[in-house]
Write an enzyme that holds these catalytic residues in place. Structure first.
Site, PDB file in Angstrom:
ATOM      1  N   CYS A 194       0.091  -4.598 -17.356  1.00  0.00           N
ATOM      2  CA  CYS A 194       0.103  -4.229 -15.938  1.00  0.00           C
ATOM      3  C   CYS A 194       1.376  -3.467 -15.597  1.00  0.00           C
ATOM      4  CB  CYS A 194      -0.023  -5.474 -15.057  1.00  0.00           C
ATOM      5  SG  CYS A 194       1.291  -6.683 -15.297  1.00  0.00           S
TER       6      CYS A 194
ATOM      7  N   TYR B  97      -0.761 -14.991 -24.830  1.00  0.00           N
ATOM      8  CA  TYR B  97      -0.693 -15.040 -23.364  1.00  0.00           C
ATOM      9  C   TYR B  97      -2.118 -15.205 -22.810  1.00  0.00           C
ATOM     10  CZ  TYR B  97       3.650 -12.391 -24.418  1.00  0.00           C
ATOM     11  OH  TYR B  97       4.842 -11.945 -24.931  1.00  0.00           O
TER      12      TYR B  97
ATOM     13  N   GLN C  70      -7.476 -12.257 -13.126  1.00  0.00           N
ATOM     14  CA  GLN C  70      -7.227 -10.874 -12.745  1.00  0.00           C
ATOM     15  C   GLN C  70      -7.627 -10.625 -11.292  1.00  0.00           C
ATOM     16  OE1 GLN C  70      -5.743  -8.401 -14.215  1.00  0.00           O
ATOM     17  NE2 GLN C  70      -5.763  -8.715 -16.417  1.00  0.00           N
TER      18      GLN C  70
ATOM     19  N   GLU D 246      -1.137 -20.206 -25.178  1.00  0.00           N
ATOM     20  CA  GLU D 246      -0.579 -20.053 -23.827  1.00  0.00           C
ATOM     21  C   GLU D 246       0.453 -21.150 -23.581  1.00  0.00           C
ATOM     22  OE1 GLU D 246       0.549 -19.332 -20.251  1.00  0.00           O
ATOM     23  OE2 GLU D 246      -0.992 -17.967 -21.020  1.00  0.00           O
TER      24      GLU D 246
ATOM     25  N   ASP E 198      -1.511  -9.690 -23.635  1.00  0.00           N
ATOM     26  CA  ASP E 198      -1.545  -9.316 -22.217  1.00  0.00           C
ATOM     27  C   ASP E 198      -0.383 -10.018 -21.521  1.00  0.00           C
ATOM     28  OD1 ASP E 198      -2.148  -8.563 -19.664  1.00  0.00           O
ATOM     29  OD2 ASP E 198      -4.097  -9.545 -19.557  1.00  0.00           O
TER      30      ASP E 198
ATOM     31  N   CYS F  77       0.846  -1.209   0.000  1.00  0.00           N
ATOM     32  CA  CYS F  77       0.000   0.000   0.000  1.00  0.00           C
ATOM     33  C   CYS F  77       0.877   1.252   0.000  1.00  0.00           C
ATOM     34  CB  CYS F  77      -0.918  -0.001   1.213  1.00  0.00           C
ATOM     35  SG  CYS F  77      -1.980  -1.436   1.330  1.00  0.00           S
TER      36      CYS F  77
END
Length: 497
Positions: free
Chosen positions: A448, A352, A323, A373, A421, A125
């Site tokens: 990401c 992917y 996810q 994949e 991705d 965090c």
């Protein structure tokens, strides 16, 4: 009806937590206050120990969300400090300069303390102390700077209730100095456990179950595993929560398959938490950083949970990639499908592809979807999910996606759209060159890690593609991480876009 009730209840809880989050900044030791730049007697003593308390004003933020201050000609980074704030900071020199925020003297309007007692920037965090608008500006600036060579990104898509969103949590177990059982997360680059009972990010029910397990261990004579001695039983507990289905998976990661009293343990755990739908024992006897081992045994239930995403139902196993934030994932996937511009005739390659989530969502609007994949377990899950949802126009293959596309091109086969991705490390040149060889009209790049995404986009732009749209999505509130989806179009097609 029950699902809607549960979601309303959770929304209400998050609104209440957020409402109560405007607390004054943490106050630590307020003794020995001094005028700016003048160390106190205590500070002089600390200097002898290579520690000194200084008063400094934050001038900006690093890419990791740390405050920047100047001291004796040096630029220091201070966690939990915001621009414009003056604060007391403890500076220590142990090989390099380390800092600790002692007290904020004049809090910024952007400051917002988290609604829970248990948090730690080392546990993920990093920007919990920023309010929603400050986090939004910070992440937008990050994307804008990274994507500057390609155009102006759209405004970031944020999350309405940015707490408790993680559907997968892993806690590590060990003993503290008093020989008491603790559970928490490893501090960065160490195997020191930061004890944690409640996290800003975790599903509240997942944290509750982990605390129940910790409390049961003594009565069941269950010892946490000790990496140094190789003794003990329980290493980690992994919890997966179906945010929409309400199903819960508990995975006990142990160093040995010998689980004494397992039937009574399971019975007691389910008596306290009847909402648990499956329990597994995973055996990890390795000495590396991997959480899950190769052996797995179902102790209760079917061994998997299901969850709903974009109107489809997915079966999720302990090792499945799924996810982390399903609420934001729906927004992300919706944007990705929009960028793919599907009208029901296109051939889409989902590179992917994992367990097939984005490929199966795309199949609702595409002519044909080909998912590739490397992980054979994920491919098996993708095929199972395809059958579960009655999808007839998607096929999934185990193999290297780059090699697969090169072979497609060699056979004269075409793809209208490639959706990629990749992991945080991004793609490599071999994969990107295979995209160029296949020559899809559009590439939809979901990432990401926008830093590696920008690097990969540069390669595609230098090899015949043009960036048409950049959409950041805040998938990970309270952290510095941000996701982005971009649309690239082959230059021959760009004029028609």
């Amino acid at each position: 009806m029950t699902k809607q009730k549960n979601r309303k209840s959770r929304d209400k809880q998050y609104q209440s937590e957020k409402k109560n989050s405007k607390q004054p900044p943490p106050q630590r030791n307020q003794k020995n206050l001094k005028s700016k730049g003048k160390p106190s007697a205590t500070d002089k003593k600390q200097r002898g120990q290579n520690n000194v308390t200084i008063e400094a004003t934050c001038s900006g933020l690093t890419s990791e969300g740390k405050g920047i201050v100047q001291w004796e000609g040096k630029q220091l980074e201070v966690a939990n400090l915001l621009p414009g704030e003056t604060a007391e900071v403890v500076v220590s020199k142990k090989g390099r300069f380390n800092t600790e925020l002692k007290r904020v003297i004049n809090p910024s309007e952007d400051r917002s303390n988290p609604p829970f007692t248990y948090y730690h920037e080392d546990a993920g965090c990093q920007i919990h102390h920023m309010n929603d608008q400050a986090q939004k500006r910070f992440k937008q600036k990050t994307i804008d700077e990274l994507m500057k060579p390609f155009g102006k990104p759209d405004p970031i898509i944020t999350m309405e209730h940015p707490y408790g969103y993680r559907n997968k949590n892993v806690m590590t177990f060990g003993l503290n100095n008093e020989r008491q059982i603790v559970s928490g997360l490893y501090a960065p680059n160490t195997h020191r456990i930061i004890p944690m009972e409640r996290s800003l990010l975790h599903d509240p029910k997942a944290d509750e179950i982990i605390q129940t397990i910790k409390g049961m261990m003594k009565s069941f004579k269950m010892q946490p595993y000790n990496e140094d001695t190789g003794r003990g039983f329980l290493r980690h507990v992994l919890i997966r929560v179906g945010k929409f289905s309400g199903e819960i998976m508990v995975v006990l990661v142990a160093a040995s398959p010998v689980f004494k009293g397992k039937n009574n343990f399971i019975k007691a755990l389910r008596k306290t938490h009847p909402e648990i739908t499956t329990i597994l024992l995973n055996i990890n006897d390795r000495n590396d950083s991997m959480v899950l081992g190769d052996q797995e045994k179902v102790l209760f239930g079917k061994g998997t949970i299901t969850d709903n995403l974009c109107g489809l139902e997915f079966e999720i196993s302990a090792k499945s990639f799924y996810q982390i934030n399903p609420v934001q994932t729906e927004k992300l996937y919706k944007k990705a499908i929009e960028m793919a511009e599907l009208i029901g005739e296109e051939t889409v390659v989902d590179a992917y592809c994992g367990i097939g989530t984005i490929g199966l969502v795309a199949s609702q609007k595409a002519g044909k979807v080909i998912g590739v994949e490397l992980n054979k377990d994920a491919v098996r899950d993708a095929i199972r999910n395809s059958k579960r949802n009655g999808v007839k126009n998607a096929r999934f293959y185990q193999g290297d996606a780059g090699e697969f596309m090169v072979q497609m091109a060699a056979r004269g086969e075409n793809a209208d759209v490639v959706i990629m991705d990749p992991p945080r490390s991004g793609s490599d040149e071999a994969f990107l060159s295979s995209v160029v060889k296949l020559q899809p009209k559009r590439v939809v790049y979901v990432s990401c890690n926008p830093e590696t995404q920008a690097r990969d986009m540069k390669y595609l732009v230098n090899n015949g593609y043009e960036v048409k749209k950049i959409q950041p999505v805040d998938m990970f509130p309270q952290t510095v991480h941000v996701e982005a989806v971009t649309k690239l179009v082959r230059k021959e097609e760009a004029g028609n876009q």
